[in-house]
Design a protein around this motif. Structure first.
Motif, PDB file in Angstrom:
ATOM      1  N   LEU A 186       0.839  -1.190   0.000  1.00 57.28           N
ATOM      2  CA  LEU A 186       0.000   0.000   0.000  1.00 57.28           C
ATOM      3  C   LEU A 186       0.876   1.242   0.000  1.00 57.28           C
ATOM      4  O   LEU A 186       2.048   1.194   0.372  1.00 57.28           O
ATOM      5  CB  LEU A 186      -0.902  -0.002   1.237  1.00 57.28           C
ATOM      6  CG  LEU A 186      -1.876  -1.178   1.354  1.00 57.28           C
ATOM      7  CD1 LEU A 186      -2.578  -1.141   2.696  1.00 57.28           C
ATOM      8  CD2 LEU A 186      -2.879  -1.143   0.213  1.00 57.28           C
ATOM      9  N   ASP A 187       0.288   2.373  -0.387  1.00 63.89           N
ATOM     10  CA  ASP A 187       1.052   3.625  -0.460  1.00 63.89           C
ATOM     11  C   ASP A 187       1.652   4.025   0.886  1.00 63.89           C
ATOM     12  O   ASP A 187       2.756   4.546   0.938  1.00 63.89           O
ATOM     13  CB  ASP A 187       0.169   4.756  -0.993  1.00 63.89           C
ATOM     14  CG  ASP A 187      -0.191   4.550  -2.456  1.00 63.89           C
ATOM     15  OD1 ASP A 187       0.539   3.820  -3.161  1.00 63.89           O
ATOM     16  OD2 ASP A 187      -1.213   5.119  -2.893  1.00 63.89           O
ATOM     17  N   ASP A 188       0.917   3.784   1.983  1.00 60.00           N
ATOM     18  CA  ASP A 188       1.405   4.195   3.302  1.00 60.00           C
ATOM     19  C   ASP A 188       2.105   3.061   4.056  1.00 60.00           C
ATOM     20  O   ASP A 188       2.447   3.200   5.220  1.00 60.00           O
ATOM     21  CB  ASP A 188       0.261   4.754   4.147  1.00 60.00           C
ATOM     22  CG  ASP A 188      -0.774   3.696   4.505  1.00 60.00           C
ATOM     23  OD1 ASP A 188      -0.834   2.656   3.818  1.00 60.00           O
ATOM     24  OD2 ASP A 188      -1.529   3.919   5.469  1.00 60.00           O
ATOM     25  N   GLU A 189       2.354   1.946   3.386  1.00 60.95           N
ATOM     26  CA  GLU A 189       2.991   0.794   4.020  1.00 60.95           C
ATOM     27  C   GLU A 189       4.515   0.918   3.917  1.00 60.95           C
ATOM     28  O   GLU A 189       5.043   1.273   2.872  1.00 60.95           O
ATOM     29  CB  GLU A 189       2.514  -0.497   3.345  1.00 60.95           C
ATOM     30  CG  GLU A 189       2.881  -1.746   4.083  1.00 60.95           C
ATOM     31  CD  GLU A 189       2.189  -2.966   3.524  1.00 60.95           C
ATOM     32  OE1 GLU A 189       2.207  -4.002   4.217  1.00 60.95           O
ATOM     33  OE2 GLU A 189       1.638  -2.911   2.402  1.00 60.95           O
ATOM     34  N   ARG A 245       2.198  -2.905   8.680  1.00 62.95           N
ATOM     35  CA  ARG A 245       0.838  -3.422   8.615  1.00 62.95           C
ATOM     36  C   ARG A 245       0.729  -4.949   8.708  1.00 62.95           C
ATOM     37  O   ARG A 245      -0.302  -5.464   9.137  1.00 62.95           O
ATOM     38  CB  ARG A 245       0.166  -2.995   7.318  1.00 62.95           C
ATOM     39  CG  ARG A 245      -0.052  -1.509   7.217  1.00 62.95           C
ATOM     40  CD  ARG A 245      -0.675  -1.187   5.874  1.00 62.95           C
ATOM     41  NE  ARG A 245      -1.250   0.130   5.889  1.00 62.95           N
ATOM     42  CZ  ARG A 245      -2.525   0.380   6.145  1.00 62.95           C
ATOM     43  NH1 ARG A 245      -3.355  -0.579   6.401  1.00 62.95           N
ATOM     44  NH2 ARG A 245      -2.958   1.624   6.128  1.00 62.95           N
ATOM     45  N   ARG A 246       1.757  -5.673   8.247  1.00 58.42           N
ATOM     46  CA  ARG A 246       1.641  -7.127   8.132  1.00 58.42           C
ATOM     47  C   ARG A 246       3.015  -7.784   8.014  1.00 58.42           C
ATOM     48  O   ARG A 246       4.017  -7.113   7.817  1.00 58.42           O
ATOM     49  CB  ARG A 246       0.820  -7.491   6.890  1.00 58.42           C
ATOM     50  CG  ARG A 246       1.469  -6.943   5.618  1.00 58.42           C
ATOM     51  CD  ARG A 246       0.615  -7.157   4.403  1.00 58.42           C
ATOM     52  NE  ARG A 246       1.067  -6.277   3.323  1.00 58.42           N
ATOM     53  CZ  ARG A 246       0.807  -6.472   2.063  1.00 58.42           C
ATOM     54  NH1 ARG A 246       0.077  -7.512   1.694  1.00 58.42           N
ATOM     55  NH2 ARG A 246       1.229  -5.629   1.145  1.00 58.42           N
ATOM     56  N   TYR A 286      -0.860  -8.999  11.396  1.00 60.78           N
ATOM     57  CA  TYR A 286      -0.333  -9.306  12.727  1.00 60.78           C
ATOM     58  C   TYR A 286      -1.419  -9.784  13.683  1.00 60.78           C
ATOM     59  O   TYR A 286      -1.179 -10.660  14.511  1.00 60.78           O
ATOM     60  CB  TYR A 286       0.392  -8.091  13.315  1.00 60.78           C
ATOM     61  CG  TYR A 286       1.624  -7.715  12.541  1.00 60.78           C
ATOM     62  CD1 TYR A 286       2.663  -8.609  12.358  1.00 60.78           C
ATOM     63  CD2 TYR A 286       1.739  -6.453  11.973  1.00 60.78           C
ATOM     64  CE1 TYR A 286       3.794  -8.277  11.639  1.00 60.78           C
ATOM     65  CE2 TYR A 286       2.871  -6.101  11.252  1.00 60.78           C
ATOM     66  CZ  TYR A 286       3.887  -7.020  11.092  1.00 60.78           C
ATOM     67  OH  TYR A 286       5.007  -6.679  10.374  1.00 60.78           O
ATOM     68  N   LYS A 287      -2.639  -9.242  13.545  1.00 60.32           N
ATOM     69  CA  LYS A 287      -3.727  -9.617  14.457  1.00 60.32           C
ATOM     70  C   LYS A 287      -4.123 -11.085  14.293  1.00 60.32           C
ATOM     71  O   LYS A 287      -4.744 -11.657  15.178  1.00 60.32           O
ATOM     72  CB  LYS A 287      -4.953  -8.718  14.254  1.00 60.32           C
ATOM     73  CG  LYS A 287      -5.624  -8.900  12.921  1.00 60.32           C
ATOM     74  CD  LYS A 287      -6.825  -8.008  12.774  1.00 60.32           C
ATOM     75  CE  LYS A 287      -7.477  -8.287  11.409  1.00 60.32           C
ATOM     76  NZ  LYS A 287      -8.651  -7.481  11.222  1.00 60.32           N
ATOM     77  N   ASN A 288      -3.755 -11.725  13.170  1.00 59.05           N
ATOM     78  CA  ASN A 288      -4.105 -13.122  12.934  1.00 59.05           C
ATOM     79  C   ASN A 288      -3.045 -14.105  13.416  1.00 59.05           C
ATOM     80  O   ASN A 288      -3.247 -15.309  13.346  1.00 59.05           O
ATOM     81  CB  ASN A 288      -4.379 -13.358  11.449  1.00 59.05           C
ATOM     82  CG  ASN A 288      -5.648 -12.673  11.000  1.00 59.05           C
ATOM     83  OD1 ASN A 288      -6.353 -12.052  11.782  1.00 59.05           O
ATOM     84  ND2 ASN A 288      -5.945 -12.769   9.729  1.00 59.05           N
ATOM     85  N   ALA A 312      11.047  -9.415  16.573  1.00 56.37           N
ATOM     86  CA  ALA A 312      10.161  -8.659  15.687  1.00 56.37           C
ATOM     87  C   ALA A 312       8.726  -9.157  15.819  1.00 56.37           C
ATOM     88  O   ALA A 312       7.782  -8.355  15.875  1.00 56.37           O
ATOM     89  CB  ALA A 312      10.636  -8.753  14.239  1.00 56.37           C
ATOM     90  N   LEU A 313       8.542 -10.466  15.891  1.00 61.79           N
ATOM     91  CA  LEU A 313       7.186 -11.009  16.074  1.00 61.79           C
ATOM     92  C   LEU A 313       6.566 -10.526  17.376  1.00 61.79           C
ATOM     93  O   LEU A 313       5.392 -10.156  17.411  1.00 61.79           O
ATOM     94  CB  LEU A 313       7.225 -12.542  16.035  1.00 61.79           C
ATOM     95  CG  LEU A 313       7.262 -13.167  14.654  1.00 61.79           C
ATOM     96  CD1 LEU A 313       7.675 -14.630  14.733  1.00 61.79           C
ATOM     97  CD2 LEU A 313       5.923 -13.026  13.970  1.00 61.79           C
TER      98      LEU A 313
END
Length: 125
Positions: free
Chosen positions: A28-31, A49-50, A71-73, A118-119
């Protein structure tokens, strides 16, 4: 660690600017790419983001699979460090709705600790 370490299966820090260029089409543009680790031809990338697992396939590496995991998954993860006789270290990541963990193997090196840190940082935000 260098190129030789990568051939041995050791993870090494990847050049972030090169990774950004390679992933430009799927980001994405902001990623932003914040951390990236190279394992032979494959990558483990942490963005804001991921997490993206990049799997280069085939002899030429032209065919590429991009596995994006928000990350939430990520429900849990574990590392198994290498020993004196067992030279392989292992990273397991469990993702919600998947029965089996995603498994990555490493040769004996300290990069598995950086990936684990990092995780922790991204999954506990």
């Amino acid at each position: 660690m260098g190129l030789f370490s990568g051939f041995l299966g050791n993870a090494s820090d990847a050049d972030i600017s090169e990774v950004k260029r390679d992933l430009q089409a799927i980001m994405l543009d902001d990623e932003q790419v914040e951390h990236a680790y190279k394992l032979i031809r494959d990558l483990i990338v942490f963005t804001n983001r991921r997490m993206i697992l990049v799997d280069k396939q085939g002899m030429t590496g032209k065919k590429t699979e991009y596995h994006s995991i928000p990350y939430k998954n990520i429900t849990q993860f574990s590392i198994e460090t290498a020993g004196h006789f067992d030279l392989d270290a292992e990273l397991k990541i469990w993702v919600s709705s998947m029965h089996n963990p995603i498994t990555k193997e490493f040769r004996k090196d300290d990069s598995i600790y950086s990936i684990q840190k990092a995780l922790v940082a991204y999954t506990t935000k």
